[in-house]
Design a protein around this motif. Structure first.
Motif, PDB file in Angstrom:
ATOM      1  N   GLY A 194      25.396  30.395  73.937  1.00  0.00           N
ATOM      2  CA  GLY A 194      26.030  30.553  75.236  1.00  0.00           C
ATOM      3  C   GLY A 194      27.450  30.025  75.332  1.00  0.00           C
ATOM      4  O   GLY A 194      28.097  30.179  76.345  1.00  0.00           O
ATOM      5  N   GLY A 195      27.975  29.412  74.265  1.00  0.00           N
ATOM      6  CA  GLY A 195      29.338  28.898  74.299  1.00  0.00           C
ATOM      7  C   GLY A 195      30.363  29.999  74.075  1.00  0.00           C
ATOM      8  O   GLY A 195      30.033  31.154  73.831  1.00  0.00           O
ATOM      9  N   ALA A 196      31.611  29.638  74.174  1.00  0.00           N
ATOM     10  CA  ALA A 196      32.690  30.598  73.973  1.00  0.00           C
ATOM     11  C   ALA A 196      32.761  31.027  72.513  1.00  0.00           C
ATOM     12  O   ALA A 196      32.442  30.265  71.616  1.00  0.00           O
ATOM     13  CB  ALA A 196      34.012  29.977  74.404  1.00  0.00           C
ATOM     14  N   ARG A 197      33.177  32.254  72.282  1.00  0.00           N
ATOM     15  CA  ARG A 197      33.403  32.721  70.922  1.00  0.00           C
ATOM     16  C   ARG A 197      34.641  32.048  70.355  1.00  0.00           C
ATOM     17  O   ARG A 197      35.618  31.820  71.057  1.00  0.00           O
ATOM     18  CB  ARG A 197      33.651  34.229  70.893  1.00  0.00           C
ATOM     19  N   ALA A 198      34.577  31.774  69.073  1.00  0.00           N
ATOM     20  CA  ALA A 198      35.771  31.255  68.398  1.00  0.00           C
ATOM     21  C   ALA A 198      36.694  32.422  68.104  1.00  0.00           C
ATOM     22  O   ALA A 198      36.240  33.497  67.717  1.00  0.00           O
ATOM     23  CB  ALA A 198      35.369  30.573  67.099  1.00  0.00           C
ATOM     24  N   THR A 199      37.976  32.219  68.308  1.00  0.00           N
ATOM     25  CA  THR A 199      38.949  33.234  67.921  1.00  0.00           C
ATOM     26  C   THR A 199      39.406  32.892  66.521  1.00  0.00           C
ATOM     27  O   THR A 199      39.982  31.821  66.300  1.00  0.00           O
ATOM     28  CB  THR A 199      40.141  33.255  68.891  1.00  0.00           C
ATOM     29  N   GLY A 200      39.112  33.759  65.576  1.00  0.00           N
ATOM     30  CA  GLY A 200      39.448  33.487  64.184  1.00  0.00           C
ATOM     31  C   GLY A 200      40.938  33.585  63.920  1.00  0.00           C
ATOM     32  O   GLY A 200      41.659  34.326  64.586  1.00  0.00           O
ATOM     33  N   THR A 201      41.385  32.819  62.941  1.00  0.00           N
ATOM     34  CA  THR A 201      42.753  32.908  62.456  1.00  0.00           C
ATOM     35  C   THR A 201      42.761  33.934  61.334  1.00  0.00           C
ATOM     36  O   THR A 201      42.002  33.810  60.371  1.00  0.00           O
ATOM     37  CB  THR A 201      43.234  31.539  61.947  1.00  0.00           C
ATOM     38  N   GLN A 202      43.596  34.948  61.464  1.00  0.00           N
ATOM     39  CA  GLN A 202      43.637  36.044  60.501  1.00  0.00           C
ATOM     40  C   GLN A 202      44.681  35.761  59.427  1.00  0.00           C
ATOM     41  O   GLN A 202      45.738  35.230  59.720  1.00  0.00           O
ATOM     42  CB  GLN A 202      43.990  37.363  61.183  1.00  0.00           C
ATOM     43  N   GLU A 241      22.668  32.748  62.325  1.00  0.00           N
ATOM     44  CA  GLU A 241      23.468  33.940  62.064  1.00  0.00           C
ATOM     45  C   GLU A 241      24.888  33.771  62.591  1.00  0.00           C
ATOM     46  O   GLU A 241      25.165  32.902  63.405  1.00  0.00           O
ATOM     47  CB  GLU A 241      22.826  35.193  62.634  1.00  0.00           C
ATOM     48  N   HIS A 242      25.749  34.619  62.085  1.00  0.00           N
ATOM     49  CA  HIS A 242      27.177  34.604  62.414  1.00  0.00           C
ATOM     50  C   HIS A 242      27.605  36.043  62.602  1.00  0.00           C
ATOM     51  O   HIS A 242      27.178  36.924  61.859  1.00  0.00           O
ATOM     52  CB  HIS A 242      27.923  33.959  61.241  1.00  0.00           C
ATOM     53  N   GLY A 243      28.420  36.307  63.594  1.00  0.00           N
ATOM     54  CA  GLY A 243      28.905  37.662  63.818  1.00  0.00           C
ATOM     55  C   GLY A 243      30.415  37.688  63.933  1.00  0.00           C
ATOM     56  O   GLY A 243      31.023  36.753  64.438  1.00  0.00           O
ATOM     57  N   LEU A 244      31.000  38.762  63.447  1.00  0.00           N
ATOM     58  CA  LEU A 244      32.441  38.983  63.571  1.00  0.00           C
ATOM     59  C   LEU A 244      32.624  40.169  64.517  1.00  0.00           C
ATOM     60  O   LEU A 244      32.120  41.257  64.257  1.00  0.00           O
ATOM     61  CB  LEU A 244      33.049  39.294  62.199  1.00  0.00           C
ATOM     62  N   PHE A 245      33.317  39.917  65.636  1.00  0.00           N
ATOM     63  CA  PHE A 245      33.506  40.940  66.661  1.00  0.00           C
ATOM     64  C   PHE A 245      34.953  41.411  66.699  1.00  0.00           C
ATOM     65  O   PHE A 245      35.855  40.719  66.234  1.00  0.00           O
ATOM     66  CB  PHE A 245      33.118  40.388  68.041  1.00  0.00           C
ATOM     67  N   THR A 246      35.167  42.564  67.296  1.00  0.00           N
ATOM     68  CA  THR A 246      36.514  43.138  67.404  1.00  0.00           C
ATOM     69  C   THR A 246      37.295  42.595  68.595  1.00  0.00           C
ATOM     70  O   THR A 246      38.446  42.957  68.772  1.00  0.00           O
ATOM     71  CB  THR A 246      36.443  44.671  67.509  1.00  0.00           C
ATOM     72  N   ALA A 247      36.678  41.740  69.411  1.00  0.00           N
ATOM     73  CA  ALA A 247      37.350  41.185  70.587  1.00  0.00           C
ATOM     74  C   ALA A 247      36.762  39.820  70.909  1.00  0.00           C
ATOM     75  O   ALA A 247      35.646  39.507  70.509  1.00  0.00           O
ATOM     76  CB  ALA A 247      37.182  42.119  71.782  1.00  0.00           C
ATOM     77  N   SER A 248      37.514  39.001  71.660  1.00  0.00           N
ATOM     78  CA  SER A 248      37.049  37.654  71.989  1.00  0.00           C
ATOM     79  C   SER A 248      35.933  37.661  73.039  1.00  0.00           C
ATOM     80  O   SER A 248      35.218  36.679  73.192  1.00  0.00           O
ATOM     81  CB  SER A 248      38.214  36.791  72.467  1.00  0.00           C
ATOM     82  N   SER A 249      35.769  38.773  73.762  1.00  0.00           N
ATOM     83  CA  SER A 249      34.601  38.959  74.630  1.00  0.00           C
ATOM     84  C   SER A 249      34.265  40.448  74.600  1.00  0.00           C
ATOM     85  O   SER A 249      35.162  41.283  74.460  1.00  0.00           O
ATOM     86  CB  SER A 249      34.878  38.483  76.057  1.00  0.00           C
ATOM     87  N   GLY A 250      32.995  40.773  74.691  1.00  0.00           N
ATOM     88  CA  GLY A 250      32.595  42.172  74.541  1.00  0.00           C
ATOM     89  C   GLY A 250      32.897  42.618  73.131  1.00  0.00           C
ATOM     90  O   GLY A 250      32.637  41.911  72.173  1.00  0.00           O
ATOM     91  N   GLY A 251      33.500  43.775  72.989  1.00  0.00           N
ATOM     92  CA  GLY A 251      33.880  44.262  71.666  1.00  0.00           C
ATOM     93  C   GLY A 251      32.702  44.791  70.866  1.00  0.00           C
ATOM     94  O   GLY A 251      31.570  44.816  71.329  1.00  0.00           O
ATOM     95  N   THR A 252      32.994  45.193  69.658  1.00  0.00           N
ATOM     96  CA  THR A 252      32.006  45.761  68.752  1.00  0.00           C
ATOM     97  C   THR A 252      31.697  44.760  67.646  1.00  0.00           C
ATOM     98  O   THR A 252      32.610  44.133  67.108  1.00  0.00           O
ATOM     99  CB  THR A 252      32.551  47.062  68.126  1.00  0.00           C
ATOM    100  N   LEU A 253      30.422  44.611  67.303  1.00  0.00           N
ATOM    101  CA  LEU A 253      30.019  43.748  66.194  1.00  0.00           C
ATOM    102  C   LEU A 253      30.458  44.420  64.900  1.00  0.00           C
ATOM    103  O   LEU A 253      29.992  45.491  64.547  1.00  0.00           O
ATOM    104  CB  LEU A 253      28.512  43.530  66.210  1.00  0.00           C
ATOM    105  N   PHE A 254      31.396  43.803  64.185  1.00  0.00           N
ATOM    106  CA  PHE A 254      31.962  44.349  62.957  1.00  0.00           C
ATOM    107  C   PHE A 254      31.128  43.960  61.742  1.00  0.00           C
ATOM    108  O   PHE A 254      30.946  44.740  60.821  1.00  0.00           O
ATOM    109  CB  PHE A 254      33.398  43.840  62.815  1.00  0.00           C
TER     110      PHE A 254
END
Length: 80
Positions: free
Chosen positions: A6-14, A39-52
């Motif tokens: 339930g916490g905020a998504r981390a914004t990754g450093t690219q 588990e760990h997921g990489l998304f295309t956006a900091s909220s919502g987005g598509t699971l990459f």
């Protein structure tokens, strides 16, 4: 699929470390409760987005105040 934290998504450093054909994303997730992370997921956006991408692993137990740094890399063939 497990229950989302339930916490905020981390914004990754690219970055593209030492090579233009590697894409790297590094993000740190901080926790505010006791959980078993599996588990760990990489998304295309900091909220919502598509699971990459999604990774499933043995439980990592965390307590309030703990954090986990996730590193994800994609290596693409060189080409033109």
């Amino acid at each position: 699929m497990g229950t989302a934290y339930g916490g905020a998504r981390a914004t990754g450093t690219q970055s593209t470390p030492g090579s233009t054909n590697i894409y790297r994303s590094v993000g740190t997730v901080s926790f505010t409760s006791t959980l078993a992370i599996t588990e760990h997921g990489l998304f295309t956006a900091s909220s919502g987005g598509t699971l990459f991408d999604r990774s499933v692993f043995s439980a990592i137990n965390v307590l309030n105040g703990d954090s986990i740094q996730f590193t994800w890399e994609l290596t693409l063939p060189a080409g033109g």
